[in-house]
Structure formats: C-alpha cells, structure tokens
Design an enzyme around this catalytic site. Structure first.
Site, PDB file in Angstrom:
ATOM      1  N   LYS A 138     -28.909  -4.231 -39.956  1.00 34.73           N
ATOM      2  CA  LYS A 138     -29.711  -3.271 -39.195  1.00 34.73           C
ATOM      3  C   LYS A 138     -31.081  -3.850 -38.870  1.00 34.73           C
ATOM      4  O   LYS A 138     -31.624  -3.630 -37.778  1.00 34.73           O
ATOM      5  CB  LYS A 138     -29.862  -1.974 -39.995  1.00 34.73           C
ATOM      6  CG  LYS A 138     -30.761  -0.938 -39.309  1.00 34.73           C
ATOM      7  CD  LYS A 138     -30.792   0.376 -40.068  1.00 34.73           C
ATOM      8  CE  LYS A 138     -31.704   1.381 -39.350  1.00 34.73           C
ATOM      9  NZ  LYS A 138     -31.667   2.711 -39.986  1.00 34.73           N
ATOM     10  N   HIS A 297      14.479 -12.294 -23.417  1.00 37.38           N
ATOM     11  CA  HIS A 297      13.635 -11.212 -22.893  1.00 37.38           C
ATOM     12  C   HIS A 297      13.660  -9.986 -23.797  1.00 37.38           C
ATOM     13  O   HIS A 297      13.800  -8.855 -23.346  1.00 37.38           O
ATOM     14  CB  HIS A 297      14.039 -10.840 -21.469  1.00 37.38           C
ATOM     15  CG  HIS A 297      13.940 -11.984 -20.506  1.00 37.38           C
ATOM     16  ND1 HIS A 297      12.765 -12.679 -20.305  1.00 37.38           N
ATOM     17  CD2 HIS A 297      14.860 -12.567 -19.713  1.00 37.38           C
ATOM     18  CE1 HIS A 297      12.976 -13.637 -19.419  1.00 37.38           C
ATOM     19  NE2 HIS A 297      14.235 -13.603 -19.050  1.00 37.38           N
TER      20      HIS A 297
END
Length: 544
Positions: A138, A297
């Site tokens: 912070k 696929h």
C-alpha cells in the site's frame, strides 16, 4: 529514488536469502528479523536486530504474534512526505522501514498432504506475513516489498546501480506482484475451506472434515468464487494462428492430468494439443481394462478396451483410420516396446500421430517413439482407472462473456441391474457388456452423439450433430459393414422413431439411450419392429 536504510526480513522460503541480506548489509542497511529467519541470518554472521528487541514486545502465542505491532506497521505505513505522519511516528519512537522481504507459510503444500488435519491446515495460515506485505505494498511510494527469491538479483543490481536506492517505478512493480501473491494465498485458503466442511464429533472433542466434492457427498457451490492460476508459458498461438494464447495451471497438482504431465520429448505443446491430450487422458481414465482413445478435434475417432494395451490400440484404430491422421493417442497403461512398435507400424502405414499421453513408458518404448523428434510424448504417472479414475478432483469451468459456468464432472456410473428393458426382446449378456461400454464411451463425444460398438470396440461415431438422426447416419456410414450386429449408444433420447429405424435397417442389434421423450412409445415400437433390444438409463450424457 528512495534510499533503503532499514529492511525487515521474515521468510519461510530461505532460497538465496543470504545473498540479498549480504547485499543489504554491505550498504549499511539495518536488518530487522524474527524467528527462524533471524537465526538463519545470525548463524551466517549477518548482524540483525530482533523484532522483539525493537518493539519491546516478545513473540507470543506459539509464534502467532511476532510482527503485529504499531512500531512495525507504523514504520511501514507512514508517508515520509506527510508532516503529520512524521510528527506521530517521532512521538512514538517509530523508525521508518524501507523494505520488506517476506514470503509465506506453505499453506498449499500443507493441505496437499493426503492425511493433513484441519488444525494443521489452520496453523499454516500466515497472519503477520500477509499483513506486512499488504502494508508495504500500500505504501509502495516509500517502501519496497520482495515476495519471491527470483526478485533478489534484480533488486541487488538496482541497489548497485543507484547508490542503494530504488525507483518508484520498481517499487510499484514489486507492489503489484506482492498484492497478487497475497491474493493467491487468500484464494488458496478460501478454496480449501469452501471444499471442506468441519464436523464436530459428539463423542470426542475434536474436529474432522468432509470433502464436499467427493462422489458420495452433494456438491456445494460457494456464493463467491475466486480463481488463481499461474502462467506456465506463452503459446505460439491459440486455436488458430491469428489468436494469441497462454497456458496457465494450478499451483499444485490435482493428480494425473495433461496440464501437469511430464513431457519426455517432442516440440512444445500447442493450444490444441493440450485440449486433445486432456480429452484423451480423461477418456482412458474412465476404463478399468487396458484402454486406448484416439482423439481428433477433442472427439474420439476410435476407442477400445482389450486384454492388452497393444490390442486396445489396434482396435481403436480400426474404427476410423482416415480420421486418425494427425491424431493424439491416450493410453491407460505403461507403454511397452510392443505397443510402441504397433504405433510406429501404423505411422509407417500413413497414420500420423501428433502426440501420445500415457502413465509411463519402458526405456525401449520411449526411445522408439521419440524417433519422431517433433512428436510430444507425455507421461502422467500411475492412474486410478475405472470407477476410481472417474472420481472428480476439480470442478469443470466454462467461460461465457461476463461470467463462468461451474459444474461437477459427469461421473455417473451405470450398472447392468439399473438398466430398464423397454422392448419385447431383452439384450443378451454379451450385448449388455457392449452396451455399457458404448454408454460410457458416448459421454466423451460431443453432442448430439451416436456411437456404435462391437464388444468393447467402437466401430462408428457420429459426433457434434444438430440432428440426432444425422449423427446416426454418420456413425452407420463410418461403420460400414461393421454396423451389422453392432450395438448403439445415444447420449440423449430419440425424439422420433427415424433414428431407430435407420439403425434397424443397418442391422443394429441393441440400443442404449436415456428415454424420457414424449415419443418413447413409437420409438420403442420401432425397435420392436426390427427385433432390436432397447434399454433405458434414465441418465443423459450431453457434452457441449
């Protein structure tokens, strides 16, 4: 630029710690430390100030309270260019802390242990560490925070290049990494607690817990969900060359999986490789017998089980050799030289194999398969197969724009005695065995799906069709003469008799399907007209 004059070091992972601590002391940086970190540094001859000496307050509560003190957090959070802050910290004898080096207790490693108890998990929740990291992050304009040993060389180089100072840009980058670090840590804890429900036993004063995602317990979904994955690498491209892509995975392994497989040879995996390898492995895990799935696929173009892995591969390939070109092979047993040679023979006959995934390989098998230098060969370790292999380890997640869908995996196990015979002719024992194989297989095929089988070998698959009758036509066309005498599995009910009639004309002998259509009666009548056996499962296997 901000000069580093005082640093607080408290780490669990002490990798390369002495190097960064030495770099700091050489620049006359005062080091505050505590616990095992302080002992480690002092034993190496590095001067440190114990946090308890600095705060005047001892460590307590079995080490749970070490750095939770105003002299620590005041030193981290005070803004150096704020006059009022400066007055307050001076009044209370608080010295500014310019750098925090901190990483956290290994919560994920702890809860990954098979016999971990809830108290052990709770005790490995770090409190002081995340609090310091967040405070320093912070206040990044004045404080640098390091959370990973990989950052140490760059920071040492920066200090050397800038006379012991770090730029605000560097501190901001460190803060972003630090907040991601604590976010991941909190997510791991929250996920663990969501998945485990504490239960107080009436007869003993102890806590046990139930895993909410077990196959015997109902799944409970949290009111909020935070996901965290670590980037493994950037991929060359996504499903298509114009799409960018990257591969992320969990911090700890969920068990044998394509994401955590060990690649033994071949080129780096592509986006489509990973999808197809996942599909191949998850299919073969579902079968207790030696099994082979040939994937194209994300759909199987061949699937079989047999007494040997070699025979399973041969039978799976017989289903659709044409579609197997450019396929990925999944196997659920150790690959021997006999299996490897059979795969090589198929490749020499024109069947291109793009990748192989299996539990393990003999040295000779790996050497033989690795002769194709670009082909990825992956091992995942011993598999639990059959019913055990179907037990979910993770939830299934699908993205939609603006949200995600979450479900537990489709692991429903169908037994012979649960089948409802709908037709005049019941299936034979051999037909039931084949029907159950086809039913389990069809759940791994994109819907709408029709799958034909002889014994435990697929002979025709119709996948991903918008019309169920079209799926039946495709499966029968691919099977050719093998359709005669085959059994058929449909992943959802037949809405009309036409699909059954086409199957009857092709010589299909038995059908397994969920039932539940408003047209069940004419569908069953069509089966009776062709002398077919039909059983109903009451369960659907859609796969979108």
């Amino acid at each position: 630029m901000k000069k580093i004059a005082r640093a607080l070091i408290s780490v669990y992972d002490k990798t390369d710690l002495l190097e960064i601590a030495t770099a700091l002391t050489q620049r006359s940086v005062e080091i505050l430390s505590t616990g095992g970190t302080a002992r480690h540094l002092r034993d190496a001859g590095i001067d440190i100030v114990d946090v308890s000496d600095y705060t005047g307050f001892p460590e307590m509560l079995d080490g749970r309270v070490k750095t939770l003190h105003p002299k620590i957090h005041g030193g981290l959070l005070a803004e150096r260019d704020n006059a009022e802050h400066n007055v307050q910290v001076e009044a209370h004898g608080i010295a500014p802390i310019d750098m925090v080096i901190c990483n956290l207790y290994p919560f994920e490693a702890t809860v990954a242990k098979p016999d971990v108890t809830l108290p052990e998990a709770i005790e490995n929740i770090d409190i002081g560490g995340p609090t310091m990291i967040r405070a320093a992050s912070k206040n990044y304009r004045h404080v640098a925070v390091l959370t990973n040993p990989s950052q140490y060389p760059q920071i040492s180089a920066d200090l050397d290049a800038n006379d012991g100072c770090l730029s605000e840009e560097r501190r901001f980058e460190l803060a972003k990494v630090a907040f991601a670090h604590t976010a991941h840590y909190d997510t791991a804890i929250a996920t663990y607690l969501v998945e485990h429900e504490p239960v107080i036993e009436d007869d003993e004063d102890k806590i046990i817990f139930n895993h909410l995602q077990s196959s015997e317990s109902p799944v409970e979904f949290a009111d909020s969900l935070t996901l965290h994955f670590k980037k493994e690498r950037t991929l060359r491209y996504g499903e298509n060359p114009h799409q960018g892509a990257a591969f992320y995975k969990t911090e700890t392994t969920p068990g044998p999986s394509a994401a955590w497989a060990n690649q033994l040879s071949g080129q780096p995996l592509s986006f489509n490789n990973l999808l197809d390898l996942e599909a191949a492995l998850e299919i073969v895990k579902d079968f207790a017998m030696p099994a082979c799935a040939i994937i194209k696929h994300n759909n199987p173009c061949g699937l079989a089980t047999a007494d040997t892995l070699k025979d399973a591969f041969t039978k799976a390939l017989e289903c659709d050799r044409t579609s197997a070109f450019g396929s990925i092979i999944g196997l659920n047993r150790k690959v021997t030289i006999q299996v490897a040679n059979t795969i090589r023979e198929a490749a020499n006959a024109g069947v291109k194999v793009d990748a192989i995934i299996a539990p393990s390989y003999t040295e000779k098998a790996l050497r033989a398969l690795s002769r194709v230098k670009r082909r990825p060969i992956l091992e995942v370790g011993a598999l639990a197969t059959g019913t055990q292999g179907s037990v979910p380890t993770t939830m299934q997640i699908r993205n939609i724009t603006g949200g995600i869908l979450v479900q537990d995996p489709d692991i429903h196990e169908m037994e012979a005695d649960a089948l409802q015979v709908a037709t005049k002719r019941p299936p034979t024992d051999e037909e039931i065995k084949s029907l159950l194989f086809a039913w389990k297989a069809c759940k791994h095929v994109k819907s709408n799906c029709i799958l034909l089988a002889h014994g435990t070998q697929s002979v025709g698959i119709g996948a991903g069709q918008m019309s169920r009758v079209d799926a039946a036509i495709i499966a029968i066309r691919k099977a050719g003469e093998k359709a005669k005498g085959a059994v058929l599995a449909s992943d959802a009910y037949f809405p009309f008799p036409d699909g059954v009639e086409i199957a009857g004309e092709a010589g299909i002998r038995a059908i397994i399907q969920p039932g539940g259509s408003v047209n069940d009666e004419p569908v069953i009548e069509a089966a009776d007209a062709y002398g077919m056996a039909m059983v109903l499962t009451g369960v659907r296997h859609f796969r979108h």
